[in-house]
Design a protein around this motif. Sequence first.
Motif, short mmCIF file in Angstrom:
data_model
loop_
_atom_site.label_atom_id
_atom_site.label_comp_id
_atom_site.label_asym_id
_atom_site.label_seq_id
_atom_site.Cartn_x
_atom_site.Cartn_y
_atom_site.Cartn_z
N GLU A 251 0.82 -1.21 0.00
CA GLU A 251 0.00 0.00 0.00
C GLU A 251 0.86 1.26 0.00
O GLU A 251 0.51 2.26 -0.64
CB GLU A 251 -0.94 0.00 1.20
N GLY A 252 1.96 1.21 0.74
CA GLY A 252 2.81 2.40 0.83
C GLY A 252 3.69 2.62 -0.37
O GLY A 252 3.94 3.76 -0.78
N PHE A 253 4.17 1.52 -0.99
CA PHE A 253 5.16 1.64 -2.05
C PHE A 253 4.66 1.28 -3.45
O PHE A 253 5.19 1.78 -4.44
CB PHE A 253 6.37 0.75 -1.73
N ILE A 254 3.66 0.40 -3.55
CA ILE A 254 3.25 -0.13 -4.85
C ILE A 254 1.92 0.43 -5.35
O ILE A 254 1.80 0.83 -6.51
CB ILE A 254 3.16 -1.68 -4.80
N THR A 255 0.91 0.45 -4.48
CA THR A 255 -0.43 0.85 -4.90
C THR A 255 -0.46 2.24 -5.51
O THR A 255 -1.26 2.51 -6.42
CB THR A 255 -1.42 0.79 -3.70
N ARG A 256 0.40 3.14 -5.03
CA ARG A 256 0.43 4.52 -5.52
C ARG A 256 0.75 4.61 -7.02
O ARG A 256 0.44 5.60 -7.67
CB ARG A 256 1.45 5.34 -4.73
N HIS A 257 1.36 3.55 -7.57
CA HIS A 257 1.73 3.58 -9.00
C HIS A 257 0.55 3.08 -9.83
O HIS A 257 0.56 1.98 -10.39
CB HIS A 257 2.98 2.73 -9.23
N THR A 258 -0.47 3.91 -9.90
CA THR A 258 -1.71 3.54 -10.60
C THR A 258 -1.51 3.40 -12.10
O THR A 258 -2.39 2.88 -12.80
CB THR A 258 -2.80 4.57 -10.33
#
Length: 319
Positions: A273-280
Motif C-alpha cells: 500500500e505504501g510503495f506499490i499501490t500509488r503507482h496507478t
Amino acid sequence: MREALFVKQNSEKWKAYERLPATSPDEVADRFIDITNDLSYAKTFYPKSKTTIYLNGLASLLHQSIYKNKKEEKNRFVNFWKFELPLLFYTYRLQIAYAFIFFIISASIGALSAKYDDNFIRLILGDSYVNMTNENIAKGDPFGVYKHSSEFPMFFSIAANNIYVSLLMFVSGIFLSIGPIYYLLQNGIMLGSFEYYFFSKGLGTESILVIWIHGTLEISAIIIAGAAGLVLGHGLLFPKTYTRFQAFKQSAKDGTKIALGLVPILLIAAFFEGFITRHTEMPLWLSISILGASLVFIIWYVILYPSILSKRNQTHKNV
C-alpha cells in the motif's frame, strides 16, 4: 476407549520415540505434535493415570530436544511458520470459515445500503474522504489518496494501524466472541460501501486492479484476525471435556499464535500500500500478477497446505 486399549495401540510408537533418535528437526517437530495429541487425549480421559504421567515425561523430553540450543531455536521459529501455524489454521478452519461468512455478509450489507441510501457512503467513509475522492476523480486521478504522503511514513502508519486493528479484533474475543463479530461487521460494511462507491462511479474494475494489490493480503489478514478472536471466545463458550479455565487457556494460546502469525502478512500488505499501490499507471499484467500471487498465497497457506499437512501427519500417525 479404555486405557488398556489406548496403551496397546500406541505403546510401540512411544517406545520407538524413546529408543530411536530423530533424523531431522522436522521429524522431532512431528513427534512432538503427535505426543502432545496423545497427551491431551490421556489428560482428558485418564487424568491421574500412569499413562498420562509417562506421556508428559516423553513430551518434555521432545520439547527439550527442540529447544536445547540456539540452532534449534532457529529451527523452532521456522517450524512455527512451516508446521505449527498452518496446523492451527486447519484445527480452527471452522472459525476461519465463520469469520469469512460474517465478513461477506456484512460487506453485502454495506454495498446494498450504499445503493439504496445516498447518504450512507458519507456516513461510513466520512465527508472529507468522499469530497477528496470526488475531486481526485474530477482531476482524472481517482486513487490519488495513495499518493498523498511519502512511502516510508505511509508504510509505518498503515502497518501500525492494521496490526493494532487485528490485535484488537483478537483480544475482543474474550467477550464471548461478540467483539470479533462486531469488528468483522464494521470492517465488512465499510469495505462494501467503499467498493460500491467506486463501482457507482464506473471505476469498479480499476478499483479492484489498484486497491486489491494490497487489499488481498490486508482483508484476508483482518478476516483471520477475526477468526483468532472467535478461537479465543470458543474456549469460554465450548470447554467440552476440559474445565472452562483449561479450555480458555488453550484457546488463548492458539489464538495468540494465529494473531501474531498475521504480522508478516500485514507488513507485506502495508508495504504494497505504501510503495506499490500509488503507482496507478503500472501495466495491467503487473497489477494482475501481484493481486493473483497474493490470492494464491492466501488460498495455499491458509486452506490447501494446512489440509495437506494434517493428512500427512495423520498418515504418519497411523503407520
